[in-house]
Scaffold this motif. Sequence first.
Motif, PDB file in Angstrom:
ATOM      1  N   THR A  31     -71.216  75.704  42.125  1.00  0.00           N
ATOM      2  CA  THR A  31     -71.072  77.093  42.576  1.00  0.00           C
ATOM      3  C   THR A  31     -71.922  78.061  41.765  1.00  0.00           C
ATOM      4  O   THR A  31     -72.165  79.186  42.211  1.00  0.00           O
ATOM      5  CB  THR A  31     -69.599  77.529  42.483  1.00  0.00           C
ATOM      6  N   ARG A  32     -72.375  77.645  40.615  1.00  0.00           N
ATOM      7  CA  ARG A  32     -73.203  78.525  39.796  1.00  0.00           C
ATOM      8  C   ARG A  32     -74.656  78.504  40.250  1.00  0.00           C
ATOM      9  O   ARG A  32     -75.327  79.541  40.304  1.00  0.00           O
ATOM     10  CB  ARG A  32     -73.102  78.128  38.323  1.00  0.00           C
ATOM     11  N   LEU A  33     -75.180  77.303  40.560  1.00  0.00           N
ATOM     12  CA  LEU A  33     -76.581  77.178  40.968  1.00  0.00           C
ATOM     13  C   LEU A  33     -76.736  76.971  42.474  1.00  0.00           C
ATOM     14  O   LEU A  33     -77.862  76.815  42.957  1.00  0.00           O
ATOM     15  CB  LEU A  33     -77.235  76.017  40.212  1.00  0.00           C
ATOM     16  N   ASN A  34     -75.609  76.938  43.215  1.00  0.00           N
ATOM     17  CA  ASN A  34     -75.640  76.792  44.674  1.00  0.00           C
ATOM     18  C   ASN A  34     -76.469  75.589  45.128  1.00  0.00           C
ATOM     19  O   ASN A  34     -77.457  75.717  45.853  1.00  0.00           O
ATOM     20  CB  ASN A  34     -76.183  78.074  45.329  1.00  0.00           C
ATOM     21  N   ARG A  35     -76.044  74.410  44.699  1.00  0.00           N
ATOM     22  CA  ARG A  35     -76.734  73.190  45.097  1.00  0.00           C
ATOM     23  C   ARG A  35     -75.734  72.036  45.179  1.00  0.00           C
ATOM     24  O   ARG A  35     -74.715  72.018  44.477  1.00  0.00           O
ATOM     25  CB  ARG A  35     -77.841  72.839  44.111  1.00  0.00           C
ATOM     26  N   PRO A  36     -76.015  71.056  46.043  1.00  0.00           N
ATOM     27  CA  PRO A  36     -75.126  69.893  46.139  1.00  0.00           C
ATOM     28  C   PRO A  36     -75.302  68.992  44.918  1.00  0.00           C
ATOM     29  O   PRO A  36     -76.404  68.885  44.361  1.00  0.00           O
ATOM     30  CB  PRO A  36     -75.605  69.197  47.417  1.00  0.00           C
ATOM     31  N   VAL A  37     -74.221  68.345  44.521  1.00  0.00           N
ATOM     32  CA  VAL A  37     -74.261  67.430  43.383  1.00  0.00           C
ATOM     33  C   VAL A  37     -73.379  66.231  43.695  1.00  0.00           C
ATOM     34  O   VAL A  37     -72.586  66.244  44.628  1.00  0.00           O
ATOM     35  CB  VAL A  37     -73.773  68.102  42.078  1.00  0.00           C
ATOM     36  N   ALA A  38     -73.543  65.197  42.917  1.00  0.00           N
ATOM     37  CA  ALA A  38     -72.644  64.042  42.949  1.00  0.00           C
ATOM     38  C   ALA A  38     -71.907  64.042  41.614  1.00  0.00           C
ATOM     39  O   ALA A  38     -72.524  64.207  40.558  1.00  0.00           O
ATOM     40  CB  ALA A  38     -73.424  62.752  43.135  1.00  0.00           C
ATOM     41  N   ILE A  39     -70.594  63.877  41.666  1.00  0.00           N
ATOM     42  CA  ILE A  39     -69.781  63.943  40.451  1.00  0.00           C
ATOM     43  C   ILE A  39     -69.106  62.600  40.224  1.00  0.00           C
ATOM     44  O   ILE A  39     -68.353  62.120  41.073  1.00  0.00           O
ATOM     45  CB  ILE A  39     -68.718  65.054  40.553  1.00  0.00           C
ATOM     46  N   LYS A  40     -69.387  61.998  39.098  1.00  0.00           N
ATOM     47  CA  LYS A  40     -68.816  60.697  38.748  1.00  0.00           C
ATOM     48  C   LYS A  40     -67.647  60.925  37.794  1.00  0.00           C
ATOM     49  O   LYS A  40     -67.812  61.477  36.712  1.00  0.00           O
ATOM     50  CB  LYS A  40     -69.876  59.808  38.096  1.00  0.00           C
ATOM     51  N   LEU A  41     -66.451  60.501  38.213  1.00  0.00           N
ATOM     52  CA  LEU A  41     -65.225  60.730  37.450  1.00  0.00           C
ATOM     53  C   LEU A  41     -64.638  59.404  36.986  1.00  0.00           C
ATOM     54  O   LEU A  41     -64.410  58.494  37.794  1.00  0.00           O
ATOM     55  CB  LEU A  41     -64.193  61.460  38.316  1.00  0.00           C
ATOM     56  N   LEU A  42     -64.382  59.277  35.696  1.00  0.00           N
ATOM     57  CA  LEU A  42     -63.737  58.082  35.167  1.00  0.00           C
ATOM     58  C   LEU A  42     -62.308  58.034  35.676  1.00  0.00           C
ATOM     59  O   LEU A  42     -61.611  59.048  35.713  1.00  0.00           O
ATOM     60  CB  LEU A  42     -63.751  58.108  33.643  1.00  0.00           C
ATOM     61  N   HIS A  43     -61.871  56.855  36.084  1.00  0.00           N
ATOM     62  CA  HIS A  43     -60.508  56.715  36.574  1.00  0.00           C
ATOM     63  C   HIS A  43     -59.514  57.183  35.516  1.00  0.00           C
ATOM     64  O   HIS A  43     -59.631  56.804  34.335  1.00  0.00           O
ATOM     65  CB  HIS A  43     -60.206  55.264  36.938  1.00  0.00           C
ATOM     66  N   PRO A  44     -58.522  57.997  35.893  1.00  0.00           N
ATOM     67  CA  PRO A  44     -57.547  58.512  34.924  1.00  0.00           C
ATOM     68  C   PRO A  44     -56.857  57.421  34.123  1.00  0.00           C
ATOM     69  O   PRO A  44     -56.578  57.590  32.934  1.00  0.00           O
ATOM     70  CB  PRO A  44     -56.542  59.266  35.810  1.00  0.00           C
TER      71      PRO A  44
END
Length: 388
Positions: A31-44
């Motif tokens: 939302t800051r740079l207005n661009r699509p990204v992929a977010i990799k999240l470690l399993h909780p």
Amino acid sequence: MTGHEMLVDRYAIHGVLGRGGMAEVREGWDTRLNRPVAIKLLHPTLSADPGIRHRFEDEARSAARLCHQNIVTVYDFGEHQGAPFIVLERLPGQTLADIIAGGPMPVSHVRSMLDDVLAGLGVAHAAGVLHRDIKPGNILVSAPGDSMKVADFGIAKTAGAAHTMTGQIVGTMSYMSPERVAGAPASVGDDLYAVGLMGYEALVGRRAFPQDNPAALAHAIMDSTPAPVAAVRSDVDPVLAAVIDRAIARNALQRFASAEHMRAALAGDQRALRGDAVSAGSRPGTKVLEGHPIPSAPYRPQPPRQRVRTYGIAAGVLGVLAVSAFALAMEPASSTPAPQPVSTSTPVVPTPSVAPPPSPVVEQPAPVQPPPGGPAGRGHGKGDNKRG
């Protein structure tokens, strides 16, 4: 995390792009740079394990050090509600595995793919980073010009990453060199061997070692060499065929010693094809061991008495098999059958100067210990790996 939750008050999280043994990749919006990204999240459930967190952090640091058009870019790294995350560029294309699933690729496309991958790996190796899990699922297609990008440095090895247990096997066995299957330390040569196997697979439409049974697969890798390219696809030009045959030679002394060397041979450099040293720009000169391209002769299986010597390192194979059952449960779902991942390696400290590949004669490896979180998966749509 579900819905449109905000990550650190900046990244809006949307749908799941892929899941794997260690992490899931979500579609996101910066939302800051207005661009699509992929977010990799470690399993909780894995966030509390220090070893797994260290591996995840190493992935971010390893990839963030690399800036190249043929490497997936890391934008950010942080922690949200106790779970670490990595923010990556969002690519709209497919993985190389998706393309190969559609059948053998045109020769010109295979040559272009290999050149892109070698260009990216050359930068990584110069920075002291070994990928250690090169496979079609970790090569992403970017939209502009359909160029290829190397993704998923989740098990990459750097000079500062020393927490990998001795004897541990990391990676996907179908793309491991005979030395790695036997438990030898990772090297630049192992990444290049995997590149050669990808080229072979792209040309023929199937893996060079198609065995599904882990025992049969391990023995095939250690005891045999795939049929020469010319014997399985007659329209491949002699230079490309010689480069791939040499890259996947069972004798490590016949393979390429650097990404620059292999890339030069691919471009038709006769000195590189003969095995002469190739300039690497400002990097120190790389010593290239003497060797010749594998001739396009009829394929002849190894006689039984020659295989006896290989079984002297059977302990390494047994160690791999001990981990296989564990790895099967950790492989993410895929639209096409994927090779079974296992774990490998002893610590490696890459240096700015690329060393020759290890001798195929190895010492008895230490007992294999499966990693707590299992190996990384595939691209955005296929597992842990970054995928657009």
